[in-house]
Design a protein around this motif. Structure first.
Motif, PDB file in Angstrom:
ATOM      1  N   ASP A   2       0.938  -0.745   0.273  1.00  0.00           N
ATOM      2  CA  ASP A   2      -0.132   0.251   0.245  1.00  0.00           C
ATOM      3  C   ASP A   2       0.667   1.391  -0.040  1.00  0.00           C
ATOM      4  O   ASP A   2       0.867   2.330  -0.814  1.00  0.00           O
ATOM      5  N   ALA A   3       1.725   1.278   1.092  1.00  0.00           N
ATOM      6  CA  ALA A   3       2.761   2.759   0.736  1.00  0.00           C
ATOM      7  C   ALA A   3       3.464   2.663  -0.513  1.00  0.00           C
ATOM      8  O   ALA A   3       4.456   3.723  -0.760  1.00  0.00           O
ATOM      9  N   ALA A   4       4.034   1.746  -0.829  1.00  0.00           N
ATOM     10  CA  ALA A   4       4.460   1.652  -2.319  1.00  0.00           C
ATOM     11  C   ALA A   4       3.576   1.957  -3.853  1.00  0.00           C
ATOM     12  O   ALA A   4       4.519   2.051  -4.848  1.00  0.00           O
ATOM     13  N   ALA A   5       2.432   2.745  -3.434  1.00  0.00           N
ATOM     14  CA  ALA A   5       1.773   2.969  -4.232  1.00  0.00           C
ATOM     15  C   ALA A   5       2.287   3.736  -5.873  1.00  0.00           C
ATOM     16  O   ALA A   5       1.832   3.302  -7.193  1.00  0.00           O
ATOM     17  N   GLN A   6       2.804   4.321  -5.068  1.00  0.00           N
ATOM     18  CA  GLN A   6       3.342   6.190  -5.933  1.00  0.00           C
ATOM     19  C   GLN A   6       4.635   5.609  -6.525  1.00  0.00           C
ATOM     20  O   GLN A   6       5.643   6.823  -6.199  1.00  0.00           O
TER      21      GLN A   6
END
Length: 261
Positions: free
Chosen positions: A247-251
């Motif tokens: 989730d934190a790596a989405a961007q």
């Protein structure tokens, strides 16, 4: 050694905490093989504390000679010593109370209910005291110890420790410790290491999970200014690793990500 940044991706928060814990224990074995003692900077937050709990639960926990490890904190909230929101108390409950680490190796920030000299600004006094404690353990010519591993969380706004966007703390270059007042995140009063101290660490490990961290992480890795996104201004002497969940790596650009399933 190189000092380039890496992003290690994990499926979820639980896998992230377990992976970081395993890497930390392996790293401590190597560090203590090469030198007499280690200095580790801890962080708070749900992920940071989950890592400490995973270290405590690891079968490899007692392979470390904890009497040779010094624990410090990147920041803490200016609250009573026994307040459950203090990073110190959370770390003690998750790990420190369960390992054979001498009390003198635990270097906690001052608390709001500590005794202080009458007429003294307690927060400023606590900042000066922690700076003196760092200096007392520093090699000649330095204001602070050589840190082997510094753990950091990252807030949704990109703050690290208690260094917030567009605040003077992230720009501080001389002091090793600052008193933080009027923090945008409660409680208003805090104590924090400064960016030069954090960046002096051999290894900086930033641990973050959740979709609310995706924008800050993406901006930090895309070259945002440290004033806008304080995490963008963090880089260890040898290694800087972002341990993140899906989730934190989405961007984050795929070219920067290495899977760590």
């Amino acid at each position: 050694m190189t000092n380039e940044r890496r992003v290690l991706l994990h499926q979820n928060k639980q896998a992230l905490a377990g992976s970081v814990a395993a890497r930390f224990l392996t790293n401590m074995v190597d560090v203590l093989h090469e030198q007499d003692e280690a200095n580790v900077v801890l962080t708070g937050g749900s992920v940071g504390i989950a890592v400490l709990a995973a270290i405590n639960e690891s079968a490899a926990r007692d392979t470390i000679d904890w009497s040779r490890v010094n624990f410090w904190w990147g920041d803490d909230r200016w609250l009573p010593r026994a307040d459950p929101e203090r990073n110190e108390l959370q770390a003690r409950e998750a790990l420190l109370d369960h390992i054979s680490v001498p009390a003198e190796n635990i270097h906690a920030f001052g608390a709001s209910d500590d005794d202080v000299e009458a007429g003294t600004d307690a927060l400023d006094a606590a900042s000066a005291h922690y700076a003196a404690e760092l200096l007392a353990r520093a090699p000649e010519g330095s204001q602070y110890p050589r840190f082997d591993v510094t753990f950091l969380g990252v807030g949704p706004d990109g703050h690290i420790a208690s260094l917030f966007p567009h605040r003077s703390g992230i720009r501080e270059r001389e002091a090793s410790v600052i008193a933080v007042r009027d923090s945008p995140k409660p409680p208003a009063d805090r104590l924090s290491l400064t960016r030069p101290v954090i960046n002096s660490s051999d290894r900086v490990w930033l641990v973050l999970a959740g979709s609310d961290k995706a924008s800050a992480l993406g901006l930090a890795l895309a070259g945002a200014s440290r004033d806008e996104v304080p995490a963008a201004g963090i880089k260890g002497r040898y290694h800087t690793v972002f341990f993140v969940d899906n989730d934190a790596a989405a961007q984050v650009p795929e070219s920067l990500i290495a899977a760590a399933y």
